[in-house]
Design an enzyme around this catalytic site. Sequence first.
Site, PDB file in Angstrom:
ATOM      1  CB  ILE A   1      -0.975  -0.043   1.188  1.00 47.57           C
ATOM      2  CG1 ILE A   1      -2.169   0.877   0.961  1.00 47.57           C
ATOM      3  CG2 ILE A   1      -0.271   0.302   2.508  1.00 47.57           C
ATOM      4  CD1 ILE A   1      -3.316   0.643   1.927  1.00 47.57           C
TER       5      ILE A   1
ATOM      6  N   GLY B   1       3.643  -4.277  11.189  1.00 44.72           N
ATOM      7  CA  GLY B   1       2.701  -4.461  10.070  1.00 44.72           C
ATOM      8  C   GLY B   1       2.646  -3.286   9.100  1.00 44.72           C
TER       9      GLY B   1
ATOM     10  CG  ASP C   1       1.022   1.847  12.597  1.00 35.57           C
ATOM     11  OD1 ASP C   1       0.765   1.755  13.813  1.00 35.57           O
ATOM     12  OD2 ASP C   1       1.172   2.937  12.026  1.00 35.57           O
TER      13      ASP C   1
ATOM     14  CB  SER D   1      -8.779  -5.987  12.430  1.00 41.36           C
ATOM     15  OG  SER D   1      -8.939  -4.855  13.250  1.00 41.36           O
TER      16      SER D   1
ATOM     17  N   GLY E   1      -4.177  -8.849  10.724  1.00 39.33           N
ATOM     18  CA  GLY E   1      -2.790  -9.234  11.013  1.00 39.33           C
ATOM     19  C   GLY E   1      -2.591  -9.393  12.502  1.00 39.33           C
TER      20      GLY E   1
ATOM     21  CE1 TYR F   1      -3.835  -4.385  17.573  1.00 35.30           C
ATOM     22  CE2 TYR F   1      -5.586  -3.092  16.589  1.00 35.30           C
ATOM     23  CZ  TYR F   1      -4.480  -3.183  17.410  1.00 35.30           C
ATOM     24  OH  TYR F   1      -3.996  -2.049  18.059  1.00 35.30           O
TER      25      TYR F   1
HETATM   26  N1  APR Z   1       0.875  -3.039   2.410  1.00 39.36           N
HETATM   27  C1  APR Z   1      -0.379  -3.555   2.496  1.00 39.36           C
HETATM   28  N2  APR Z   1      -0.772  -4.381   3.482  1.00 39.36           N
HETATM   29  C2  APR Z   1       0.155  -4.707   4.411  1.00 39.36           C
HETATM   30  C3  APR Z   1       1.481  -4.204   4.400  1.00 39.36           C
HETATM   31  C4  APR Z   1       1.828  -3.342   3.335  1.00 39.36           C
HETATM   32  N3  APR Z   1       3.043  -2.801   3.222  1.00 39.36           N
HETATM   33  N4  APR Z   1       2.146  -4.711   5.476  1.00 39.36           N
HETATM   34  C5  APR Z   1       1.273  -5.510   6.122  1.00 39.36           C
HETATM   35  N5  APR Z   1       0.079  -5.518   5.483  1.00 39.36           N
HETATM   36  C6  APR Z   1      -1.142  -6.251   5.811  1.00 39.36           C
HETATM   37  C7  APR Z   1      -1.010  -7.468   6.692  1.00 39.36           C
HETATM   38  O1  APR Z   1      -0.535  -8.582   5.942  1.00 39.36           O
HETATM   39  C8  APR Z   1      -2.471  -7.635   7.123  1.00 39.36           C
HETATM   40  O2  APR Z   1      -3.197  -8.334   6.113  1.00 39.36           O
HETATM   41  O3  APR Z   1      -1.997  -5.391   6.543  1.00 39.36           O
HETATM   42  C9  APR Z   1      -2.991  -6.188   7.171  1.00 39.36           C
HETATM   43  C10 APR Z   1      -3.204  -5.655   8.576  1.00 39.36           C
HETATM   44  O4  APR Z   1      -2.250  -6.256   9.443  1.00 39.36           O
HETATM   45  P1  APR Z   1      -1.480  -5.373  10.564  1.00 39.36           P
HETATM   46  O5  APR Z   1      -0.617  -4.404   9.892  1.00 39.36           O
HETATM   47  O6  APR Z   1      -0.870  -6.348  11.512  1.00 39.36           O
HETATM   48  O7  APR Z   1      -2.648  -4.548  11.270  1.00 39.36           O
HETATM   49  P2  APR Z   1      -3.758  -5.011  12.308  1.00 39.36           P
HETATM   50  O8  APR Z   1      -4.035  -6.466  12.250  1.00 39.36           O
HETATM   51  O9  APR Z   1      -4.895  -4.047  12.105  1.00 39.36           O
HETATM   52  O10 APR Z   1      -3.058  -4.744  13.717  1.00 39.36           O
HETATM   53  C11 APR Z   1      -2.795  -3.413  14.066  1.00 39.36           C
HETATM   54  O11 APR Z   1      -0.495  -3.847  14.422  1.00 39.36           O
HETATM   55  O12 APR Z   1       1.228  -2.820  13.386  1.00 39.36           O
HETATM   56  C12 APR Z   1       0.481  -2.821  14.520  1.00 39.36           C
HETATM   57  O13 APR Z   1       0.514  -0.537  15.242  1.00 39.36           O
HETATM   58  C13 APR Z   1      -0.301  -1.552  14.696  1.00 39.36           C
HETATM   59  O14 APR Z   1      -0.910  -2.112  16.922  1.00 39.36           O
HETATM   60  C14 APR Z   1      -1.385  -2.030  15.596  1.00 39.36           C
HETATM   61  C15 APR Z   1      -1.689  -3.422  15.072  1.00 39.36           C
END
Ligand code: APR
Length: 172
Positions: free
Chosen positions: A11, A32, A34, A121, A123, A125
Amino acid sequence: MTELEVIQGDITALAVDVIVNAANSTLLGGGGVDGAIHRAAGPELLAECQNIAERHGGCPAGEAVITGAYKLPCKRVIHTVGPIWRGGGAREPELLGSCYRKSLILAQKEGLESIAFPNISTGVYGYPKTLAVKTAVQTVKAALPAIPGIKRILFVCFDQENYALYTAELTI
Ligand code: APR
């Protein structure tokens, strides 16, 4: 007519008007997507998030805030906080839907025309991907009449499983 698309990729590379970050309630970055967004945007993004966090005390699950994009190719970043999966009895579907809906309304209010969502959420979460995809797509489709200014919505999948789930859900 708003175009809904599914792509597989990073993204942070997208030159859309706004990308959505799956943040946590502190808004101070994490792993992730973020972590990837903050790494690509540079330190000014964290500084702006810290400023918002200080003024508003962070961002509750289901809510969304908007910042600049700095070194990212997009124009803005919307930070939304998804629910942590606790088994499905803690308003997770409602909160996850709110992330998508509030991000879209915020983008419409800011006059943005193209928006890219990660799989919020699903990943760290722990939200089951097979459930999250239905809430995400149903919420976005239900919001379309309220966001006529948004011409393009991308679901950006990082892994193959989500890509297959979103592709199947959008062909229904
Ligand atoms: N581009 C697109 N999608 C991505 C990327 C990227 N560069 N990196 C990771 N993802 C995907 C993951 O594979 C997952 O499918 O984003 C989705 C969301 O996963 P997470 O990033 O782990 O987010 P989430 O599950 O909402 O958890 C949020 O994780 O990173 C921390 O600070 C964040 O505490 C918060 C928690």
